[in-house]
Enzyme design. Structure first.
Site: not given
Ligand code: VG1
Ligand code: CO
Length: 559
Positions: A115-116, A287, A289, A291-292, A388
């Site tokens: 992710s992030h 981010d 992946d 989702d953010r 998200k």
């Protein structure tokens, strides 16, 4: 015809999924059988339904994704999976995986991302399992995966199955007496088609291109070299008619070009500069992946994620999807500022407060009680998927702007004038010594739960705060009644201000302490968050002795 081999292995300690999947340094995943063990554990945790099933596989393009996709193909074939849907080049954003699982009604999916967290050979990798509702596996499933990983003795693999995931197409294999198929799919098509159903693309296009009444609304969309690049190109350039100077960093890179792909004012500082210097009306970043999201307005006017959630909640009628489905309840994670609660109250909607992590929203959505939710950590999303969704959030903002015809800043100021403002900040102390952080949390909890703490007064400058509630947040899911304990130390004062302490569950080394501060002002809405919150921050640092335990005199990141 290929045959299945059973390979003996030994368990590794610590394959415990955190807030969102298993995240470790790449070098940890490169240890012999480490990755194989975890993949086999995921499949074993689903053993009743794995035979003949379909799974979705994709990741954010970071270092190791392709190698691990190839391992998943071989191990899935060894375990009786009938079919894999794999994103081309191994690329699928997290929200796209969620959508594809739901659209094709698969057993679930395996998402390859940290992710992030930064990527590349010296940084992080991650593996996450999502269930048939498209959402991250709930605690009981991840606990089961962990338990299996701790005792694993063997995994099953078909070593000679290989296919070229760089090309879209169907690859068929015979594994002993079974058929096995890998379908390499266009990474973006299903997702983009879905966004076109959810939003009014022609209306957003008119906003971006301008009309006789209005000059073009100039956006700058930043993929931070993460997975959203191809999605941003297809949506913004091909569909919405934006130009090359409306997008940046849209090629996924294995190490994110050295960037820390976390969209906040610190790690996306160059977007902030570009929006200011380029005179853009809106900037958005996502981010690794996808989702953010971070949303900023003209001159880099910052929208906190907690405010973003509240503003969207108040304006959902501008999104065609909600015109069709109606709006059920709202939710936020506990540390998220309570701005959306006021909107829920005004609109007469149910409002939920869940622990940190998107997996806690899934049941409420499946039960039809939740339409829109968010987290202070730059997560916003709706029941269109069970993750998200960064791009969705940017498109939702553009829909609201097209609908109300105002700038980001004016929308926010009007919102605060109507509802009051929750000032919010988060201090992160990254990669501290685990033991002393655990000591800090223990000692703080001891103090907070001692007799006399509730009712006591803390003074900082002119302000004084009386403790109304102090606990370690726990949550019972209203749908399945499962309980999540120890989700963050929370001190709530009589005026509604809150201080929250948590240890991160996504870091890959040491401990990260998160300190969240939230306070409400009904009329004084135009101040600076850091100034308004200074007294509370001072109280928080004193109550916890945080500087002493972490050995830091300032946080690594402030959001
Ligand atoms: C963090 C955030 C949390 C978020 C999680 C996954 O978790 O605080 O709100 O859901 O990351 O986000 P933690 O345990 O480190 O505080 V993502 O975009 O990394 O999947
Ligand atoms: Co993410």
């Amino acid at each position: 015809m290929s045959s299945v081999q059973t390979v003996s292995t030994n368990p590794y300690e610590g394959q415990k999924p955190g807030t969102s999947g298993l995240r470790k340094k790449v070098k940890v995943f490169l240890q012999e059988n480490y990755t194989e063990n975890f993949i086999q554990s995921i499949l074993d945790a689903n053993k009743e339904s794995i035979e003949g099933s379909t799974l979705v596989v994709g990741g954010d393009g970071r270092y190791l994704v392709k190698e691990v996709v190839s391992k998943i193909i071989k191990i899935s074939a060894g375990n009786g999976v009938a079919k894999l849907l794999v994103g081309q080049n191994g690329i699928l954003s997290t929200p796209a995986v969620s959508h594809i699982i739901r659209k094709y009604k698969t057993l679930g999916g395996i998402v390859l991302t940290a992710s992030h967290n930064p990527g590349g050979i010296n940084n992080d990798f991650g593996i996450k399992f999502n269930c048939s509702n498209g959402g991250p596996a709930p605690d009981n499933t991840t606990n089961e995966i962990y338990k299996i990983s701790a005792a694993i003795k063997q995994y099953k693999i078909v070593p000679d199955i290989a296919c070229d995931i760089d090309k879209v197409g169907v690859y068929k294999f015979k594994v002993e007496d079974r058929d096995f198929e890998v379908e390499v799919i266009d990474s973006v098509k299903d997702y983009v088609d879905y966004m076109k159903e959810i939003f009014d693309f022609p209306k957003i296009k008119t906003l971006l291109q301008g009309s006789e009444q209005r000059k073009p609304f100039r956006v700058l969309i930043d993929s931070m070299n993460g997975v959203t690049g191809p999605y941003v190109k297809r949506i913004f350039i091909d569909e919405l008619g934006a130009f090359d100077d409306n997008v940046r960093r849209v090629t996924p890179l294995e190490d994110f070009g050295g960037a820390h792909p976390d969209p906040n004012l610190t790690y996306a500082a160059d977007l902030v500069t570009a929006v200011k210097n380029g005179g853009y009306d809106l900037g958005a970043a996502f981010d690794g992946d996808g989702d953010r999201n971070m949303i900023i307005g003209r001159d880099a006017f910052f929208v906190t994620p907690s405010d973003s959630l509240a503003v969207l909640a108040h304006n959902l009628e501008h999104v065609p999807y909600f015109q069709r489905t109606g709006v059920h309840g709202f939710a936020r994670s506990m540390p998220t500022a309570a701005a959306v609660d006021r909107v829920a109250e005004a609109l007469g909607k149910e409002m939920f407060q869940v622990p940190t992590g998107w997996k806690y929203f899934g049941n409420l959505m499946d039960a039809g009680r939740l339409s829109l939710c968010g987290e202070e950590s730059f997560g916003t999303g709706s029941d269109h998927v069970r993750e998200k969704d960064g791009l969705w959030a940017a498109l939702a903002w553009l829909s609201v702007i097209a609908g109300v015809g105002k700038s980001v800043e004016d929308i926010l100021i009007e919102h605060w004038k109507k509802f009051g403002r929750n000032y919010f900040t988060r201090y992160d102390y990254e990669e501290c010594a685990s033991e002393s952080c655990a000591d800090m949390m223990r000692e703080l909890e001891r103090r907070m739960t001692a007799p006399g703490f509730v009712g006591s007064t803390f003074v900082s400058g002119e302000k004084s705060y009386v403790v109304a509630l102090a606990d370690d947040f726990s949550y019972m899911d209203p749908v399945d009644r499962s309980v999540a304990m120890k989700q963050g130390l929370r001190i709530v004062f009589e005026d509604g201000s809150r201080i929250v302490f948590r240890l991160s569950g996504t870091g890959s080394s040491g401990a990260t302490v998160r300190l969240y501060i939230d306070s409400y002002e009904a009329t004084s809405v135009l101040g600076s968050a850091q100034e308004m919150l200074a007294p509370l921050i001072d109280v928080a640092l004193r109550i916890s002795d945080l500087n002493k335990y972490t050995g830091r005199d300032k946080p690594t990141v402030i959001t």
